[in-house]
Design a protein around this motif. Sequence first.
Motif, PDB file in Angstrom:
ATOM      1  N   ASP A   1       1.266  -1.107  -0.633  1.00  0.00           N
ATOM      2  CA  ASP A   1      -0.191   0.123   0.258  1.00  0.00           C
ATOM      3  C   ASP A   1       0.554   1.441   0.596  1.00  0.00           C
ATOM      4  OD1 ASP A   1      -2.608  -1.002   0.516  1.00  0.00           O
ATOM      5  OD2 ASP A   1      -2.503  -1.560   2.062  1.00  0.00           O
ATOM      6  N   PHE A   2       0.817   2.226  -0.455  1.00  0.00           N
ATOM      7  CA  PHE A   2       1.245   3.925  -0.883  1.00  0.00           C
ATOM      8  C   PHE A   2      -0.332   4.586  -0.079  1.00  0.00           C
ATOM      9  CE2 PHE A   2      -0.725   2.392  -4.979  1.00  0.00           C
ATOM     10  CZ  PHE A   2      -0.629   3.600  -5.356  1.00  0.00           C
ATOM     11  N   SER A   3       0.679   5.720   0.036  1.00  0.00           N
ATOM     12  CA  SER A   3      -0.426   6.585   0.975  1.00  0.00           C
ATOM     13  C   SER A   3      -0.700   8.213  -0.486  1.00  0.00           C
ATOM     14  CB  SER A   3       0.213   7.354   1.774  1.00  0.00           C
ATOM     15  OG  SER A   3       1.486   8.299   1.588  1.00  0.00           O
ATOM     16  N   GLU A   4      -1.521   8.926  -0.884  1.00  0.00           N
ATOM     17  CA  GLU A   4      -1.725  10.112  -1.831  1.00  0.00           C
ATOM     18  C   GLU A   4      -0.296  10.633  -1.318  1.00  0.00           C
ATOM     19  OE1 GLU A   4      -4.652  12.386  -3.050  1.00  0.00           O
ATOM     20  OE2 GLU A   4      -5.317  11.514  -1.999  1.00  0.00           O
ATOM     21  N   GLN A   5      -0.178  10.664  -0.205  1.00  0.00           N
ATOM     22  CA  GLN A   5       1.498  11.379  -0.141  1.00  0.00           C
ATOM     23  C   GLN A   5       2.908  11.168  -0.604  1.00  0.00           C
ATOM     24  OE1 GLN A   5       4.580  11.778   1.409  1.00  0.00           O
ATOM     25  NE2 GLN A   5       4.987  13.914   0.651  1.00  0.00           N
ATOM     26  N   GLN A   6       2.834   9.968  -0.704  1.00  0.00           N
ATOM     27  CA  GLN A   6       4.022   9.449  -1.346  1.00  0.00           C
ATOM     28  C   GLN A   6       3.800   9.684  -2.939  1.00  0.00           C
ATOM     29  OE1 GLN A   6       3.429   5.543   0.613  1.00  0.00           O
ATOM     30  NE2 GLN A   6       5.115   5.058   0.655  1.00  0.00           N
TER      31      GLN A   6
ATOM     32  N   THR B   1       1.944  11.920  -5.034  1.00  0.00           N
ATOM     33  CA  THR B   1       2.436  13.855  -5.016  1.00  0.00           C
ATOM     34  C   THR B   1       2.984  13.752  -4.674  1.00  0.00           C
ATOM     35  OG1 THR B   1      -0.045  13.963  -3.856  1.00  0.00           O
ATOM     36  CG2 THR B   1       2.081  15.772  -4.458  1.00  0.00           C
ATOM     37  N   SER B   2       3.891  12.986  -3.720  1.00  0.00           N
ATOM     38  CA  SER B   2       5.811  13.584  -4.052  1.00  0.00           C
ATOM     39  C   SER B   2       6.719  12.895  -5.146  1.00  0.00           C
ATOM     40  CB  SER B   2       6.507  12.811  -2.390  1.00  0.00           C
ATOM     41  OG  SER B   2       7.558  12.988  -2.545  1.00  0.00           O
TER      42      SER B   2
ATOM     43  N   LEU C   1       6.100   3.177  -5.975  1.00  0.00           N
ATOM     44  CA  LEU C   1       5.026   3.172  -5.102  1.00  0.00           C
ATOM     45  C   LEU C   1       4.947   2.174  -4.973  1.00  0.00           C
ATOM     46  CD1 LEU C   1       3.126   5.451  -6.503  1.00  0.00           C
ATOM     47  CD2 LEU C   1       4.416   5.642  -4.545  1.00  0.00           C
TER      48      LEU C   1
END
Length: 90
Positions: free
Chosen positions: A1-6, A8-9, A42
């Motif tokens: 799983d990955f975050s939206e912040q990752q 976006t970065s 990701l």
Amino acid sequence: DFSEQQFTSLAEAFHFSKYTNRRISELSLGNRQKVVLMTGLLLRAPLFILDEPLVGLDVESIEVFYQKMGEYCEAGGTILFSSHLLDVVQ
């Protein structure tokens, strides 16, 4: 799983933010290559296999590529890639 912040970065690092809502078929070769690289990073798979990873990338994205691949390896990932360019292999 990955975050939206990752995501976006990575999109910001690869100067891809303005293309995130486009279909892959609408993207240039370089931007398609960025999608592949960002997706692989990701997913954090233990092995990342790349064939000619720099094709279509601009100079800034190539620098980001080297930086992110270094971070990937430092985190325990392995990269296997092929290229006909000796500078890339070294």
